[in-house]
Design a protein around this motif. Structure first.
Motif, PDB file in Angstrom:
ATOM      1  N   LEU A  73       0.797  -1.227   0.000  1.00  0.00           N
ATOM      2  CA  LEU A  73       0.000   0.000   0.000  1.00  0.00           C
ATOM      3  C   LEU A  73       0.831   1.278   0.000  1.00  0.00           C
ATOM      4  O   LEU A  73       0.265   2.370  -0.101  1.00  0.00           O
ATOM      5  CB  LEU A  73      -0.922   0.023   1.236  1.00  0.00           C
ATOM      6  N   TYR A  88       0.245   4.053  -2.633  1.00  0.00           N
ATOM      7  CA  TYR A  88      -1.100   4.583  -2.790  1.00  0.00           C
ATOM      8  C   TYR A  88      -1.234   5.911  -2.039  1.00  0.00           C
ATOM      9  O   TYR A  88      -0.668   6.078  -0.958  1.00  0.00           O
ATOM     10  CB  TYR A  88      -2.133   3.607  -2.229  1.00  0.00           C
ATOM     11  N   ASN A 104      -6.650   7.380  -0.297  1.00  0.00           N
ATOM     12  CA  ASN A 104      -7.297   6.248  -0.984  1.00  0.00           C
ATOM     13  C   ASN A 104      -7.276   4.965  -0.150  1.00  0.00           C
ATOM     14  O   ASN A 104      -7.833   3.948  -0.581  1.00  0.00           O
ATOM     15  CB  ASN A 104      -6.610   5.971  -2.321  1.00  0.00           C
TER      16      ASN A 104
END
Length: 408
Positions: free
Chosen positions: A134, A137, A141
């Protein structure tokens, strides 16, 4: 009002001047090859001039589309220039990546972490299990679904690690919210609900039964730094770090003083800890001094501090389930089964046995009370025979504490 007066040819070939396309869109030429787009509109009776970019970057069709967009905004009573700035700020917030926010959150917490987090234990659950999936990102989000999918592979197989990763991520999300980024600070809580139960029981670090410790201790006989460090760890009941990072100046007479920064606990809360050294421990330290380097009693052969893994690997190579930290459990059970008072046993392991108020009055560390128990343990470990020493009775313990407090 007439519109679409210009053509692509006009845009390319017109000389310096100002040319209207209609609908508030203007072409401003400095010379034949240099020009820019400008949108002019009235908002609440105030004339606004809005740049739309250079003709080298924005085509006529793109300029017309932009003008149409901002005309719609103006019809809604909004200032197109202010609205564009608002949208840019929001887009900027949305571009903050989780990896960057996590690093910033870690920096902000370093002052409260032991050793300023240099050991990496605070950040590693994120670094290993969350950021690879992650980290790239935008933090805005990140939702519960993304978090669930990242931690699901380890949620039950590495339950404790997964819990730590989720807890650290929650701190990062709150940090992002404090920075003003549009994040869901409940995302981690929602993800935990989606992940469900872990169906686990807390597993303690494997330890040797105290009756088997003498045989293992006797096997540490080659005089190497690793063997000496493990022997002292067993005799003192200390954790690995205070032993591995022990310096010559930490030992004065028959007392070892472990600095606060080597004790377990949050920075600012941990305190220096005195350990009474049995005669066997003193002999071991004298032997270690002959191999000391740069003040370290147990230096690594490659320089610097002896690695924690060097102690564990010794036991792994012998195909033992027990680990170095487990000797604290061996000692604690030995003390309990030989009628050592609970509070004394806990203090031998540097566990807190008092609340803050009680601790403010009870300033003694029970050094004299702890000494005979550690001497008895050392004799058992080194000989294999339990030879009880003269342990103070309860009334004598109270007197010793009062005497130590009076000295303080």
């Amino acid at each position: 009002m007439a519109r679409d007066k210009l053509s692509a040819v006009h845009v390319r070939q017109s000389p310096a001047g100002k040319y209207g396309d209609g609908g508030g869109l203007w072409l401003l030429k400095k010379d034949k090859d240099v020009g820019s787009w400008m949108f002019r509109v009235s908002v609440h009776g105030r004339l606004r001039h809005m740049g739309l970019g250079s003709i080298s970057d924005v085509s006529l069709a793109e300029a017309r589309a932009a003008a149409a967009k901002w005309r719609t905004v103006a019809r809604e009573g909004l200032d197109p220039i202010q609205e564009r700035e608002r949208q840019r700020r929001e887009a900027g917030r949305n571009l903050h990546l989780l990896a960057d926010v996590a690093a910033d959150a870690f920096e902000a917490r370093k002052a409260d972490l032991k050793g300023e987090g240099k050991a990496g234990r605070w950040f590693s659950p994120l670094e290993i299990h969350v950021l690879p999936k992650l980290g790239k990102y935008p933090v805005s989000n990140i939702d519960q679904i993304a978090i669930r999918d990242a931690l699901k592979p380890i949620w039950k197989t590495k339950a404790a690690t997964a819990e730590k990763a989720l807890q650290r991520l929650s701190i990062v999300m709150n940090h992002a919210a404090a920075l003003g980024y549009p994040v869901d600070i409940q995302a981690c809580l929602k993800a935990k609900a989606l992940l469900g139960g872990q169906g686990r029981q807390v597993e303690n670090i494997p330890s040797l039964p105290w009756q088997d410790v003498p045989d293992f201790y006797a096997s540490l006989s080659d005089g190497s730094t690793t063997h000496l460090a493990l022997r002292l760890l067993i005799l003192t009941g200390l954790r690995s770090a205070p032993v591995r990072m022990m310096r010559v100046e930490h030992v004065v007479g028959d007392v070892l003083t472990v600095p606060a920064d080597l004790m377990k606990g949050r920075k600012g809360e941990a305190k220096a800890f005195r350990v009474p050294l049995a005669p066997e421990a003193m002999l071991l330290i004298e032997e270690a001094k002959r191999q000391a380097r740069d003040g370290l009693l147990f230096p690594s052969p490659r320089g610097g501090v002896l690695s924690d893994m060097s102690l564990s690997r010794l036991m792994e190579r012998r195909e033992m389930e027990a680990r170095p930290h487990g000797f604290r459990s061996s000692l604690r059970v030995y003390l309990a089964e030989n009628s050592c008072p609970r509070d004394v046993g806990e203090m031998i392991l540097a566990h807190s046995v008092m609340g803050k108020v009680e601790a403010s009055y009870q300033r003694s560390d029970l050094l004299a009370v702890r000494r005979p128990w550690l001497e008895r343990w050392a004799r058992f470990v080194t000989t294999g025979r339990d030879m009880p020493t003269e342990i103070p009775a309860s009334a004598e313990v109270v007197a010793l504490v009062a005497k130590q407090e009076g000295a303080a």
